[in-house]
Design a protein around this motif. Structure first.
Motif, PDB file in Angstrom:
ATOM      1  N   ALA A 229       0.824  -1.217   0.000  1.00 18.14           N
ATOM      2  CA  ALA A 229       0.000   0.000   0.000  1.00 18.14           C
ATOM      3  C   ALA A 229       0.858   1.268   0.000  1.00 18.14           C
ATOM      4  N   ALA A 230       2.161   1.105   0.271  1.00 16.06           N
ATOM      5  CA  ALA A 230       3.051   2.273   0.350  1.00 16.06           C
ATOM      6  C   ALA A 230       3.708   2.595  -0.984  1.00 16.06           C
ATOM      7  N   VAL A 231       3.620   1.670  -1.945  1.00 14.20           N
ATOM      8  CA  VAL A 231       4.365   1.842  -3.207  1.00 14.20           C
ATOM      9  C   VAL A 231       3.865   3.071  -3.982  1.00 14.20           C
ATOM     10  N   ASP A 232       4.781   3.965  -4.290  1.00 15.53           N
ATOM     11  CA  ASP A 232       4.478   5.157  -5.109  1.00 15.53           C
ATOM     12  C   ASP A 232       3.294   5.962  -4.572  1.00 15.53           C
ATOM     13  N   LEU A 233       3.190   6.063  -3.271  1.00 14.87           N
ATOM     14  CA  LEU A 233       2.044   6.780  -2.690  1.00 14.87           C
ATOM     15  C   LEU A 233       2.008   8.242  -3.148  1.00 14.87           C
ATOM     16  N   GLN A 234       3.162   8.912  -3.035  1.00 15.46           N
ATOM     17  CA  GLN A 234       3.161  10.339  -3.374  1.00 15.46           C
ATOM     18  C   GLN A 234       2.753  10.573  -4.835  1.00 15.46           C
ATOM     19  N   ALA A 235       3.260   9.722  -5.734  1.00 21.25           N
ATOM     20  CA  ALA A 235       2.910   9.886  -7.152  1.00 21.25           C
ATOM     21  C   ALA A 235       1.406   9.715  -7.337  1.00 21.25           C
ATOM     22  N   GLU A 236       0.799   8.755  -6.622  1.00 16.72           N
ATOM     23  CA  GLU A 236      -0.648   8.571  -6.794  1.00 16.72           C
ATOM     24  C   GLU A 236      -1.422   9.736  -6.180  1.00 16.72           C
ATOM     25  N   VAL A 237      -0.959  10.215  -5.037  1.00 17.42           N
ATOM     26  CA  VAL A 237      -1.622  11.376  -4.425  1.00 17.42           C
ATOM     27  C   VAL A 237      -1.617  12.546  -5.412  1.00 17.42           C
ATOM     28  N   GLU A 238      -0.465  12.775  -6.027  1.00 20.08           N
ATOM     29  CA  GLU A 238      -0.363  13.895  -6.977  1.00 20.08           C
ATOM     30  C   GLU A 238      -1.272  13.665  -8.188  1.00 20.08           C
ATOM     31  N   ARG A 239      -1.355  12.395  -8.623  1.00 19.70           N
ATOM     32  CA  ARG A 239      -2.247  12.069  -9.758  1.00 19.70           C
ATOM     33  C   ARG A 239      -3.704  12.340  -9.393  1.00 19.70           C
ATOM     34  N   VAL A 240      -4.081  11.930  -8.178  1.00 16.72           N
ATOM     35  CA  VAL A 240      -5.480  12.118  -7.752  1.00 16.72           C
ATOM     36  C   VAL A 240      -5.788  13.613  -7.644  1.00 16.72           C
ATOM     37  N   ILE A 241      -4.854  14.360  -7.088  1.00 18.40           N
ATOM     38  CA  ILE A 241      -5.077  15.808  -6.946  1.00 18.40           C
ATOM     39  C   ILE A 241      -5.290  16.440  -8.329  1.00 18.40           C
ATOM     40  N   ALA A 242      -4.476  16.023  -9.298  1.00 16.27           N
ATOM     41  CA  ALA A 242      -4.598  16.591 -10.650  1.00 16.27           C
ATOM     42  C   ALA A 242      -5.894  16.137 -11.322  1.00 16.27           C
ATOM     43  N   ALA A 243      -6.211  14.838 -11.171  1.00 15.48           N
ATOM     44  CA  ALA A 243      -7.376  14.290 -11.879  1.00 15.48           C
ATOM     45  C   ALA A 243      -8.695  14.783 -11.279  1.00 15.48           C
ATOM     46  N   THR A 244      -8.662  15.167 -10.002  1.00 11.83           N
ATOM     47  CA  THR A 244      -9.904  15.607  -9.332  1.00 11.83           C
ATOM     48  C   THR A 244      -9.786  17.076  -8.916  1.00 11.83           C
ATOM     49  N   ALA A 245      -8.980  17.820  -9.673  1.00 13.62           N
ATOM     50  CA  ALA A 245      -8.665  19.198  -9.272  1.00 13.62           C
ATOM     51  C   ALA A 245      -9.911  20.050  -9.030  1.00 13.62           C
ATOM     52  N   ALA A 246     -10.965  19.815  -9.803  1.00 15.73           N
ATOM     53  CA  ALA A 246     -12.156  20.668  -9.690  1.00 15.73           C
ATOM     54  C   ALA A 246     -13.108  20.204  -8.584  1.00 15.73           C
ATOM     55  N   ASN A 247     -12.813  19.073  -7.956  1.00 19.30           N
ATOM     56  CA  ASN A 247     -13.745  18.495  -6.965  1.00 19.30           C
ATOM     57  C   ASN A 247     -13.448  18.996  -5.557  1.00 19.30           C
ATOM     58  N   TYR A 248     -14.498  19.022  -4.741  1.00 18.05           N
ATOM     59  CA  TYR A 248     -14.312  19.212  -3.308  1.00 18.05           C
ATOM     60  C   TYR A 248     -14.260  17.824  -2.666  1.00 18.05           C
ATOM     61  N   SER A 249     -13.332  17.613  -1.757  1.00 17.82           N
ATOM     62  CA  SER A 249     -13.204  16.299  -1.115  1.00 17.82           C
ATOM     63  C   SER A 249     -14.444  16.015  -0.259  1.00 17.82           C
ATOM     64  N   SER A 250     -14.651  14.719   0.041  1.00 19.35           N
ATOM     65  CA  SER A 250     -15.823  14.346   0.840  1.00 19.35           C
ATOM     66  C   SER A 250     -15.760  15.003   2.222  1.00 19.35           C
ATOM     67  N   MET A 251     -14.556  15.113   2.791  1.00 21.86           N
ATOM     68  CA  MET A 251     -14.433  15.737   4.108  1.00 21.86           C
ATOM     69  C   MET A 251     -14.747  17.234   4.024  1.00 21.86           C
ATOM     70  N   TYR A 252     -14.280  17.861   2.961  1.00 21.04           N
ATOM     71  CA  TYR A 252     -14.601  19.280   2.747  1.00 21.04           C
ATOM     72  C   TYR A 252     -16.123  19.455   2.690  1.00 21.04           C
ATOM     73  N   GLN A 253     -16.775  18.568   1.927  1.00 22.70           N
ATOM     74  CA  GLN A 253     -18.234  18.686   1.768  1.00 22.70           C
ATOM     75  C   GLN A 253     -18.950  18.457   3.095  1.00 22.70           C
ATOM     76  N   ASP A 254     -18.460  17.489   3.883  1.00 25.44           N
ATOM     77  CA  ASP A 254     -19.083  17.242   5.185  1.00 25.44           C
ATOM     78  C   ASP A 254     -18.981  18.491   6.067  1.00 25.44           C
ATOM     79  N   VAL A 255     -17.784  19.075   6.137  1.00 33.39           N
ATOM     80  CA  VAL A 255     -17.588  20.246   7.004  1.00 33.39           C
ATOM     81  C   VAL A 255     -18.438  21.415   6.495  1.00 33.39           C
ATOM     82  N   ALA A 256     -18.442  21.618   5.175  1.00 34.96           N
ATOM     83  CA  ALA A 256     -19.204  22.735   4.606  1.00 34.96           C
ATOM     84  C   ALA A 256     -20.691  22.597   4.912  1.00 34.96           C
TER      85      ALA A 256
END
Ligand code: NAP
Length: 303
Positions: A229-256
């Motif tokens: 589960a640790a393999v290339d974590l940072q690269a995947e995090v960066e990919r997810v951030i780029a691919a979902t750039a326009a989205n609000y995270s589920s935690m953001y939506q809960d707090v909002a």
């Protein structure tokens, strides 16, 4: 075999509607007779997909009923799962199967220890659904659900029923690895979107902070025996951030929306596991404190 579904919320409603449409027997388990009356008044469960609304008059009962349950889909939030398990304990038949749809980690073990007579199946889902109102579910994005047990065991026969119902699902021998990987991605992204009050893409301006968190999360995963589960974590995090750039995270939506978050089973679980191992992860621990303070200042639960 009837699929009992606890939680006619977003994900539970989506699964229940799909299984019922495919001809599977489904019964919703609602929290009390008042909620059951509200459900009947609504005329059933509404599923909205691709802009099309369909009302499905699924059968439903209160959890306080007494008929035995052989197959349960537990679809509450992580912080409600143990309470729900206690309420259903007496109704679960020996050898019953319980599918746990909760995100994060920690709630699965709580439920498994409360229901020793059941076979608990953990799930990790990337399906996207939300509630437009009570008993009205909107399918927002197609995803995939991984299922498995700890320790690993053969896939159940009903896996094919899910595919027939349009629920994309696969069996895995490493469900813990899947859950840990998703938890790590969540810890690296969601809390920061809350604290910086931004969409996922806003974290591209905080690359160093994200990278430092990823390094600590990798150390935690390795300490927890989750090397895959640790393999290339940072690269995947960066990919997810780029691919979902326009989205609000589920935690953001809960707090909002002023809703309780699942922090205790995500970042909270990560920090708890680090503390158990006397592993110093200063960035992650500081992030947890900042997030808890942020939630507290808004009158939201900090666990
Ligand atoms: P949700 O929309 O809030 O639904 C939770 C449901 O659980 C509600 O219908 C709630 O009933 C019910 N519930 C809670 N305690 C209960 C009890 N004691 N008895 C009966 N019903 C009870 O939550 P969700 O979004 O579906 O999320 C469920 C889990 O799936 C979470 O861990 C989430 O992180 C995970 N997940 C969700 C998605 C998604 O797209 N939504 C995607 C992946 C993973 P009331 O309506 O009466 O409050």
């Amino acid at each position: 075999m009837t699929w009992h579904v606890l939680g006619a919320g977003s994900l539970g409603g989506l699964w229940a509607a799909r299984l019922a449409r495919a001809g599977q027997p489904v019964r919703l388990l609602l929290r009390n007779p008042q909620r059951l009356a509200q459900y009947h008044a609504a005329g059933g469960l509404t599923l909205e997909e691709n802009g099309v609304r369909q009302i499905l008059p699924l059968s439903a009962e209160a959890i306080t009923d007494s008929a035995p349950i052989h197959r349960l889909l537990l679809a509450s939030k992580a912080y409600d799962a143990a309470t729900a398990a206690r309420a259903l304990h007496a109704r679960l038949a020996p050898g019953a199967e319980v599918i746990l749809l909760q995100n994060g980690l920690g709630s699965q073990d709580q439920v498994a220890s409360l229901l020793p007579q059941a076979r608990c199946i953990f799930a990790s889902s990337t399906e996207g659904a939300f509630r437009r109102g009570d008993f009205h579910v909107v399918h927002a994005g197609a995803g995939h659900t991984w299922l498995g047990t700890v320790p690993p065991s053969p896939a159940p026969e009903w896996l094919g029923e899910l595919a027939q119902a349009g629920i994309a699902a696969s069996w895995t021998a490493d469900i813990l690895g899947r859950l840990w990987r998703k938890l790590a991605l969540n810890c690296a992204i969601n809390p920061l979107t809350v604290l910086y009050h931004c969409r996922n893409g806003g974290l591209q301006a905080h690359g160093e902070e994200v990278a430092a968190l990823c390094a600590e999360l990798v150390a935690l995963l390795l300490a927890c025996g989750q090397a895959d589960a640790a393999v290339d974590l940072q690269a995947e995090v960066e990919r997810v951030i780029a691919a979902t750039a326009a989205n609000y995270s589920s935690m953001y939506q809960d707090v909002a929306a002023g809703r309780r978050t699942e922090i205790g089973y995500l970042l909270g679980h990560a920090c708890h596991e680090a503390a158990q191992r006397q592993l110093a992860l200063p960035r992650l621990q500081a992030l947890e404190q900042r997030l808890r303070a942020h939630l507290g200042a808004r009158g939201l639960p900090q666990d």
